[in-house]
Write a protein that holds these residues in place. Structure first.
Motif, PDB file in Angstrom:
ATOM      1  N   HIS A  66       7.808 -50.075  -9.746  1.00 13.52           N
ATOM      2  CA  HIS A  66       6.822 -49.293 -10.490  1.00 13.52           C
ATOM      3  C   HIS A  66       5.623 -50.199 -10.789  1.00 13.52           C
ATOM      4  CE1 HIS A  66      10.156 -46.435 -10.906  1.00 13.52           C
ATOM      5  NE2 HIS A  66       9.226 -45.540 -11.180  1.00 13.52           N
ATOM      6  N   ASP A 123       6.070 -46.435  -7.225  1.00 12.23           N
ATOM      7  CA  ASP A 123       5.878 -45.098  -7.782  1.00 12.23           C
ATOM      8  C   ASP A 123       4.744 -45.055  -8.810  1.00 12.23           C
ATOM      9  OD1 ASP A 123       8.175 -44.695  -6.312  1.00 12.23           O
ATOM     10  OD2 ASP A 123       9.302 -43.759  -7.943  1.00 12.23           O
ATOM     11  N   ASP A 124       4.101 -43.909  -8.882  1.00 10.17           N
ATOM     12  CA  ASP A 124       3.232 -43.484  -9.992  1.00 10.17           C
ATOM     13  C   ASP A 124       1.769 -43.902  -9.907  1.00 10.17           C
ATOM     14  OD1 ASP A 124       5.610 -42.455 -10.944  1.00 10.17           O
ATOM     15  OD2 ASP A 124       5.807 -43.856 -12.608  1.00 10.17           O
ATOM     16  N   HIS A 251       4.726 -37.229  -5.144  1.00 18.61           N
ATOM     17  CA  HIS A 251       5.591 -37.540  -6.298  1.00 18.61           C
ATOM     18  C   HIS A 251       5.490 -36.431  -7.350  1.00 18.61           C
ATOM     19  CE1 HIS A 251       8.172 -40.217  -8.430  1.00 18.61           C
ATOM     20  NE2 HIS A 251       7.291 -40.725  -9.267  1.00 18.61           N
ATOM     21  N   HIS A 255       5.245 -34.640 -12.670  1.00 18.20           N
ATOM     22  CA  HIS A 255       6.269 -35.666 -12.906  1.00 18.20           C
ATOM     23  C   HIS A 255       7.258 -35.247 -13.992  1.00 18.20           C
ATOM     24  CE1 HIS A 255       8.073 -39.664 -13.405  1.00 18.20           C
ATOM     25  NE2 HIS A 255       7.402 -40.078 -12.369  1.00 18.20           N
TER      26      HIS A 255
HETATM   27 ZN   LIG Z   1       7.616 -41.747 -11.129  1.00 22.39          ZN
END
Ligand SMILES: [Zn+2]
Length: 371
Positions: A66, A123-124, A251, A255
């Motif tokens: 992350h 991710d993110d 993604h 979320h």
């Molecule tokens: Zn995520």
């Protein structure tokens, strides 16, 4: 302790002559969650880990990260730093795996004669992926896939985990009203523990996550402000996506925990996010990572909708390596979390070798899909 290590070594020696179906019950018992870490440490030190993990090693592995922080302690150890990322890349290479792009990884999975591989996934869409991770990736010419929720880019995301961290960082006493709990958070250890406890309490319950908003408001924590601080903008993402080492994946839009949403809402989460990214980046977005990715957060229903949305492959966070068998269930690809701090050499080696899955499944099915 030495008695335990002595016994473990003896059990591992016994194992060398036995098929896995005849694993001693004693060793299976050792694989309980409390002893997993200890057993991993012992297995790696004795060199038995590689042997035990062999059946679990697979053709490839997808690593999950992350945030890549400049200062992990300042961010309550919720991510790793560039040094740790570099150590992990070194360990991946030392384990005999090539770090390849998503496209090449999926090709190799389909080709039994190809070399073992690793996929690096993030991710993110945190800005620190550009600031802190990319220079390391460039040094090793290591490709990466970035899974991007629409809400992080358009600032509509309720990133409760960023709000919670800010709340705990900024105060020595934290009250979580909906939880009916208050925490003394005067030092790093107690702040990190509070973060873990509240996150565990939320589990996969979106209503509990939503309930934190009143505490954020009371303490003046602005989630959109935090996204502005930590996440890429549309312009940042466009520039990042044009880097030759970068592939962009989906993604979802908001979320949220998908298992709590209606079928049509899940469909909307996937398709609007895919369209948003494809419009913005003018390129096909062919892979997806489910938010949270756990057994409780997503499953067979989400996998079916992901296939119908047109994704080529989708990733959970069920820990396990990638096998050719996953080509039959491409919307349930496993992925292993490497992006937390601190992380021991043994924990990293155990995850890379397949030993970790062997331990946590008590020597169950090597091919993670729904479990
Ligand atoms: Zn995520």
């Amino acid at each position: 302790m030495s008695y335990f290590l002595h016994n473990l070594r003896r059990v591992f020696r016994e194992l060398q002559a036995q098929p896995f179906s005849q694993l001693p019950a004693r060793l299976q018992a050792m694989a309980g969650p409390k002893l997993t870490k200890l057993a991993e440490e012992a297995a790696v030190r004795t060199g038995a880990g590689g042997m035990i993990g062999r059946r679990y090693r697979g053709a490839g592995i997808a690593l999950m990260f992350h945030e890549v922080h400049g200062d992990v302690d300042a961010e309550l150890r919720t991510g790793c730093d560039a040094d740790q990322l570099e150590r992990i890349i070194g360990a991946v290479k030392a384990s005999g795996r090539d770090i390849v792009s998503m496209e090449e990884g999926l090709r190799r999975l389909n080709d039994p004669g190809s070399r073992p591989f690793a996929l690096l996934t993030f991710d993110d869409a945190y800005l620190d992926n550009r600031e802190n991770a990319l220079p390391v990736l460039e040094r090793y010419q290591a490709p990466m896939t970035l899974f991007v929720p629409t809400g992080m880019i358009d600032r509509s995301l309720y990133a409760w985990w960023l709000g919670l961290r800010e709340l705990i960082k900024s105060s020595d006493t934290v009250e979580i009203t909906a939880m009916g709990a208050s925490f003394q958070t005067g030092d790093l250890a107690s702040k990190a523990a509070a973060m873990r406890q509240v996150t565990a309490w939320i589990g996969t319950d979106q209503a509990k996550a939503d309930a934190l908003a009143s505490d954020f408001a009371r303490f003046g924590v602005s989630v959109p402000g935090l996204i502005d601080h930590y996440a890429m903008t549309a312009e940042d993402l466009k520039a990042f996506a044009s880097h030759p080492l970068v592939t962009i994946g989906a993604h979802t839009k908001s979320h949220r925990f998908l298992s709590g949403l209606s079928e049509s809402d899940v469909r909307g989460e996937f398709s609007s996010n895919k369209m948003f990214l494809e419009d913005l980046l003018q390129t096909a977005v062919e892979t997806l990572a489910y938010p949270y990715g756990t057994e409780k957060a997503c499953g067979a229903r989400e996998a079916e909708i992901a296939a119908q949305t047109g994704f080529q492959a989708s990733f959970t966070t069920r820990p396990g390596q990638l096998f050719a068998e996953h080509l039959a269930t491409p919307q349930l690809m496993p992925r292993i979390d490497f992006g937390y701090a601190p992380q021991s050499v043994a924990a990293c080696a155990s995850r890379l070798s397949g030993l970790h899955r062997a331990m946590i499944t008590r020597f169950g099915d090597p091919v993670a899909t729904l479990h």
